[in-house]
Design an enzyme around this catalytic site. Structure first.
Site, PDB file in Angstrom:
ATOM      1  N   GLY A  22      58.066 -30.739  10.834  1.00  0.00           N
ATOM      2  CA  GLY A  22      58.756 -31.731  10.220  1.00  0.00           C
ATOM      3  C   GLY A  22      57.703 -33.081  10.355  1.00  0.00           C
ATOM      4  O   GLY A  22      57.215 -33.277  11.620  1.00  0.00           O
ATOM      5  N   ASP A 134      62.732 -34.694  17.491  1.00  0.00           N
ATOM      6  CA  ASP A 134      63.709 -34.518  18.533  1.00  0.00           C
ATOM      7  C   ASP A 134      63.447 -34.473  19.943  1.00  0.00           C
ATOM      8  O   ASP A 134      64.480 -34.213  20.868  1.00  0.00           O
ATOM      9  CB  ASP A 134      63.726 -32.685  18.155  1.00  0.00           C
ATOM     10  CG  ASP A 134      64.167 -32.669  16.701  1.00  0.00           C
ATOM     11  OD1 ASP A 134      64.778 -33.702  16.027  1.00  0.00           O
ATOM     12  OD2 ASP A 134      64.137 -31.310  16.255  1.00  0.00           O
TER      13      ASP A 134
HETATM   14  N1  LIG Z   1      58.377 -17.749  15.328  1.00  0.00           N
HETATM   15  C1  LIG Z   1      57.198 -18.374  14.540  1.00  0.00           C
HETATM   16  N2  LIG Z   1      56.368 -17.269  14.182  1.00  0.00           N
HETATM   17  C2  LIG Z   1      55.254 -17.712  13.674  1.00  0.00           C
HETATM   18  N3  LIG Z   1      54.821 -19.171  13.361  1.00  0.00           N
HETATM   19  C3  LIG Z   1      55.652 -20.047  13.624  1.00  0.00           C
HETATM   20  C4  LIG Z   1      56.917 -19.647  14.438  1.00  0.00           C
HETATM   21  N4  LIG Z   1      57.704 -20.641  14.636  1.00  0.00           N
HETATM   22  C5  LIG Z   1      56.922 -21.671  13.917  1.00  0.00           C
HETATM   23  N5  LIG Z   1      55.776 -21.358  13.515  1.00  0.00           N
HETATM   24  C6  LIG Z   1      54.485 -22.154  13.226  1.00  0.00           C
HETATM   25  O1  LIG Z   1      54.874 -23.622  13.420  1.00  0.00           O
HETATM   26  C7  LIG Z   1      55.012 -24.358  12.098  1.00  0.00           C
HETATM   27  C8  LIG Z   1      56.202 -25.503  12.037  1.00  0.00           C
HETATM   28  O2  LIG Z   1      57.200 -24.926  13.056  1.00  0.00           O
HETATM   29  P1  LIG Z   1      58.509 -25.754  12.974  1.00  0.00           P
HETATM   30  O3  LIG Z   1      59.278 -25.257  14.123  1.00  0.00           O
HETATM   31  O4  LIG Z   1      59.199 -25.800  11.466  1.00  0.00           O
HETATM   32  O5  LIG Z   1      58.267 -27.237  13.240  1.00  0.00           O
HETATM   33  P2  LIG Z   1      57.677 -27.948  14.474  1.00  0.00           P
HETATM   34  O6  LIG Z   1      56.095 -27.378  14.628  1.00  0.00           O
HETATM   35  O7  LIG Z   1      57.874 -29.450  13.998  1.00  0.00           O
HETATM   36  O8  LIG Z   1      58.523 -27.684  15.625  1.00  0.00           O
HETATM   37  C9  LIG Z   1      55.396 -23.223  10.969  1.00  0.00           C
HETATM   38  O9  LIG Z   1      55.026 -23.521   9.903  1.00  0.00           O
HETATM   39  C10 LIG Z   1      54.831 -22.045  11.607  1.00  0.00           C
HETATM   40  O10 LIG Z   1      53.309 -22.006  11.017  1.00  0.00           O
HETATM   41  O1  LIG Z   2      62.504 -31.029   7.285  1.00  0.00           O
HETATM   42  P1  LIG Z   2      63.943 -30.202   7.108  1.00  0.00           P
HETATM   43  O2  LIG Z   2      63.731 -28.954   6.768  1.00  0.00           O
HETATM   44  O3  LIG Z   2      64.934 -30.978   6.503  1.00  0.00           O
HETATM   45  O4  LIG Z   2      64.305 -29.802   8.848  1.00  0.00           O
HETATM   46  C1  LIG Z   2      65.048 -30.729   9.346  1.00  0.00           C
HETATM   47  C2  LIG Z   2      64.843 -30.489  10.836  1.00  0.00           C
HETATM   48  O5  LIG Z   2      63.556 -31.119  11.297  1.00  0.00           O
HETATM   49  C3  LIG Z   2      63.823 -32.033  12.180  1.00  0.00           C
HETATM   50  O6  LIG Z   2      63.945 -33.313  11.715  1.00  0.00           O
HETATM   51  C4  LIG Z   2      62.673 -32.007  12.970  1.00  0.00           C
HETATM   52  O7  LIG Z   2      62.235 -30.896  13.531  1.00  0.00           O
HETATM   53  P2  LIG Z   2      60.647 -30.420  14.171  1.00  0.00           P
HETATM   54  O8  LIG Z   2      60.126 -31.458  14.762  1.00  0.00           O
HETATM   55  O9  LIG Z   2      61.031 -29.215  14.927  1.00  0.00           O
HETATM   56  O10 LIG Z   2      60.046 -30.272  12.551  1.00  0.00           O
HETATM   57  C5  LIG Z   2      65.006 -31.715  13.011  1.00  0.00           C
HETATM   58  O11 LIG Z   2      65.618 -32.632  13.793  1.00  0.00           O
HETATM   59  C6  LIG Z   2      65.896 -30.957  11.827  1.00  0.00           C
HETATM   60  O12 LIG Z   2      66.772 -30.074  12.197  1.00  0.00           O
HETATM   61 MG   LIG Z   3      60.675 -28.371  16.648  1.00  0.00          MG
END
Ligand SMILES: Nc1ncnc2c1ncn2[C@@H]1O[C@H](COP(=O)(O)OP(=O)(O)O)[C@@H](O)[C@H]1O
Ligand SMILES: O=P(O)(O)OC[C@H]1O[C@](O)(COP(=O)(O)O)[C@@H](O)[C@@H]1O
Ligand SMILES: [Mg+2]
Length: 347
Positions: A22, A134
């Site tokens: 995000g 977050d």
């Molecule tokens: N369980 C997972 N397995 C593989 N890649 C992951 C996994 N969780 C997250 N990623 C990688 O991290 C990226 C973003 O993760 P996400 O949790 O949506 O956002 P953030 O990095 O903000 O926490 C995904 O696009 C993916 O490349």
């Molecule tokens: O961008 P989306 O798909 O609406 O996701 C919403 C989620 O992303 C967040 O805004 C930020 O989360 P990350 O920093 O893990 O990406 C969360 O608080 C919320 O649950």
């Molecule tokens: Mg996160």
């Protein structure tokens, strides 16, 4: 003199950077800091578009210092972001590193992006920068983006107070945070909320109604209830939008609407819900977040320059330090003591 210049050129590194997950206020401040620090050291920065997606697709943009002029106060990320995963495509990642002649790589992201970075760090020269509204990442005292989100949510609560008071209503504010209650707790405290519901402590809806009624009993005809999107009722389940993100995880949201019906029935007072949603993530960062993001970006570049791979830039007390990337993969929830202390200000 000429030899020194040649040596410096030889030592110059080419470094990739992406922003994943995000978006959050402060990402552009990180990109700018990385580019400026690289410029000072004669290094070259290449941006990958849309998170790991840019690595998979080979979508890149050169980032000379001119390219980052004016981006400090801008929200979002000039590189774009996505939730696509690269872990199943290590061969493509390798090809991209070779093609782009990368000596190092900076992954700016939340726990998901940094989980992937940590998995790849055994094979590739990667450094991380933790970002998220977050604040749910371990290893760092704070993530940038959080302060801005809390400011936005607290300002919304201030506004909701005056209208709730005028109409003798209960107003529920649903905020983001996934499985962590940081935004709810801090925005709720800053805004003087009467009830704060967080994922760390499943709540009893009868208790929430009792608090609202107790306030009415002492002449306070309105109440402000802050609920984190990941909060659950004691015998209830996580409320989701019924859809999943690209990684198959449920999209959170809806607990506020559920609570609206429950509270109206139990308190017999008009109840409304406001879902703040992406307003919390958009727009310019606070000065605090700009400074934190800039310091982390600069440290991350220096970490690559010093070949301290497998680490991330983290805030530890007053200092920006390098900690193992693996620390980012441990969830950071609000500790009990902090939730206990907050009790004194509620109701
Ligand atoms: N369980 C997972 N397995 C593989 N890649 C992951 C996994 N969780 C997250 N990623 C990688 O991290 C990226 C973003 O993760 P996400 O949790 O949506 O956002 P953030 O990095 O903000 O926490 C995904 O696009 C993916 O490349
Ligand atoms: O961008 P989306 O798909 O609406 O996701 C919403 C989620 O992303 C967040 O805004 C930020 O989360 P990350 O920093 O893990 O990406 C969360 O608080 C919320 O649950
Ligand atoms: Mg996160």
């Amino acid at each position: 003199m000429r030899d020194a210049a040649v040596l410096a050129k030889l030592r110059a590194m080419r470094i990739g950077i992406l922003t994943g997950g995000g978006d959050c206020p402060g990402l552009n401040a990180v990109i700018r800091a990385v580019v400026r620090s690289a410029h000072l050291h004669g290094d070259e920065i290449v941006g990958f578009r849309d998170g790991w997606g840019g690595v998979l697709d080979g979508a890149t943009v050169e980032l000379p210092i001119e390219r980052v002029a004016g981006i400090l106060p801008r929200g979002g990320t000039i590189l774009g972001t996505s939730r696509r995963s690269a872990l199943e495509h290590r061969d493509v990642v390798r090809r991209r590193f070779e093609e782009q002649r990368l000596d190092g790589f900076i992954a700016v992201g939340g726990n998901g992006t940094l989980f992937a970075a940590n998995e790849l760090a055994g094979e590739f020269p990667i450094v991380g920068v933790p970002k998220t509204i977050d604040n749910d990442i371990s290893g760092t005292d704070r993530t940038f983006g959080f302060d801005t989100a809390v400011h936005i949510a607290a300002a919304a609560i201030d506004r909701l107070h005056t209208t709730a008071e005028s109409h003798y209503r209960n107003l529920i504010v649903e905020v983001m945070g996934r499985n962590a209650g940081w935004i709810a707790l801090h925005a709720g405290l800053a805004g003087g909320a009467d009830v704060i519901l967080v994922p760390e402590r499943p709540f009893d809806v009868a208790d929430v109604a009792a608090r609202v009624l107790a306030r009415r009993g002492r002449g306070r005809g309105f109440s402000i209830i802050v609920v984190a999107e990941g909060a659950t009722a004691k015998d209830g389940e996580l409320v989701t939008k019924g859809r999943t993100d690209p990684l198959g995880r449920p999209l959170l949201g809806g607990i506020g609407h559920w609570l609206e019906g429950e509270l109206e029935a139990r308190t017999r007072a008009e109840t409304r819900v406001v879902v703040l949603g992406h307003v919390q993530r958009g727009g310019t960062a606070t000065a605090y977040d700009r400074v934190l993001a800039s310091r982390m970006g600069q440290r991350a570049h220096l970490a690559v320059h010093e070949r301290r791979f497998g680490t991330m830039a983290a805030l530890r007390g007053p200092r920006i330090e390098l900690v193992p990337l693996a620390e980012a993969t441990v969830p950071n929830l609000v500790p009990d003591e902090e939730l206990d202390l907050a009790e004194a200000f509620l109701g």
